[in-house]
Design an enzyme around this catalytic site. Structure first.
Site: not given
Length: 418
Positions: A277-278, A281, A355, A359
């Site tokens: 997930h990170e 970003h 976000e 995901d």
């Protein structure tokens, strides 16, 4: 008059560029997580954990809203009455009223008033998070962290105020242009500096020991095309039992950071899911996008302040002659507080969209929706989240999709992958 025309024109251009960047870089249109899946996920969560999470947030809510209201009231009183100008004057008096002393020390004095007034509410919040077992900090450790936060804010804020008022002092007609460029540059600089300079003030970071998990995280980043400098473990357990992981920094400073609490509480596959997930970003340039938007927005705000400075009623209320003098710091705080509260819901909306995209990235990268859902369940349980908060509160303040929204997204992905 011509100077204001140039400022107004520049502001229009900056806002136009800001709108274009936001339109291109922010995922405005994301399919909502099916509500039926959300309700099904909610039913499968342990009822006692759901009740505990909701009770936790119910106890936090009055203090949080009271703090917001009190902050606004103090900012308006300090900024829209001569009190702010008086505080700045008194702070600079030991140094003969020098404009630089007023700028730096006056800024500290104005901000300190707000911090002191809201401190009891912060202490109240600490008692709640300790009672619910989220915080592991003693009052001594909590106070030290608070003082560290004040010190970091004082250094950054002091440098910013000194720079801003140096420009207004020596370039009284064109400070809006120089100040806007300087403010934008500061935002960019902090994006690189904060992860490597400020984060170690609050946590100790150690390289993750060699092993299967570290290898898998490094390989995951490489496979995703997002090289990282290192995988670090943060000693989060010294202040919290909450679990988390994140990717920090830009370019050569980028690293995966995992809370030591997460290594203790979560399965290795769940750690990989959070890291995926990170990495999303980083892959989608969310930090870079935020930096660009922040730089453009800050530059626009400086120019807007310049234009606002021609409103004589406002200056008279604050007891100052011009918005560019240090004695107007209280007025700047009032404007910034109002702008922040007004823009908050829009920023929360944008954050939730970003976000949700991260995901989806994690689901695609790992191809493991079951682990993603288990990870969200664990995050919500350990961190005492309200898995399905009130819709109005979620829309106004939530920076992330709710726990059940994220679990529902995993279920929808699993159906589409079959």
């Amino acid at each position: 008059m011509m100077n204001r025309v140039w400022a107004a024109g520049t502001l229009v251009v900056l806002l136009a560029v800001l709108a274009v960047v936001a339109w291109q870089m922010i995922p405005w249109h994301r399919p909502p997580a099916p509500r039926a899946d959300q309700l099904a996920a909610l039913e499968q969560l342990p009822a006692d954990q759901v009740a505990r999470g909701r009770a936790f947030h119910a106890e936090l809510r009055p203090g949080s809203y009271a703090s917001m209201l009190l902050t606004l009231i103090v900012a308006l009183v300090v900024g829209l009455t001569p009190l702010g100008a008086w505080l700045v004057t008194q702070a600079g008096r030991p140094f003969g009223g020098h404009w630089l002393a007023q700028a730096v020390l006056g800024g500290f004095a104005v901000v300190l008033v707000t911090e002191v007034v809201t401190l009891p509410l912060a202490a109240w919040r600490h008692t709640i998070v300790v009672r619910y077992g989220i915080s592991t900090q003693s009052w001594g450790a909590w106070t030290i962290d608070l003082l560290k936060s004040f010190a970091v804010g004082a250094v950054i804020g002091g440098l910013a105020l000194a720079g801003f008022y140096t420009v207004t002092h020596f370039a009284p007609r064109w400070w809006w242009a120089i100040g806007a460029a300087g403010a934008a540059g500061l935002v960019v600089l902090l994006s690189f500096v904060l992860p490597v300079v400020v984060e170690p003030v609050f946590n100790k970071f150690t390289p993750m020991a060699d092993g299967p998990l570290r290898t898998e995280l490094i390989e995951l980043a490489a496979r995703d095309g997002v090289p990282v400098k290192d995988v670090l473990v943060a000693d989060a357990s010294r202040r919290t039992r909450a679990v988390n992981a994140y990717v920090s920094g830009l370019g050569p400073t980028r690293r995966i950071v995992v809370y030591d609490t997460m290594l203790k509480e979560a399965e290795p596959a769940e750690v990989v899911s959070v890291a995926a997930h990170e990495l999303g970003h980083a892959k989608d340039g969310d930090v870079l996008t935020g930096t660009i938007l922040g730089a453009l927005g800050t530059a626009a705000a400086v120019i807007a302040l310049f234009l606002l400075g021609s409103w004589q009623w406002l200056l008279a209320r604050a007891g100052v002659d011009t918005i560019s003098e240090p004695r107007a710091i209280g007025l700047l705080l009032a404007v910034a507080t109002l702008a922040g509260l007004t823009a908050g819901p829009a920023q929360a909306f944008v954050s939730r969209r970003i976000e949700a995209r991260a995901d989806e990235h994690a689901l695609v990268l790992t191809g493991d929706p079951a682990t993603f859902e288990a990870m969200q369940r664990r995050l919500g349980t350990v961190n005492l989240s309200d898995p399905d908060p009130p819709a109005w509160e979620h829309a106004m303040f939530a920076s992330h999709p709710s726990t059940v929204e994220r679990m529902a997204a995993a279920r929808a992905f699993a159906r589409g992958a079959r």
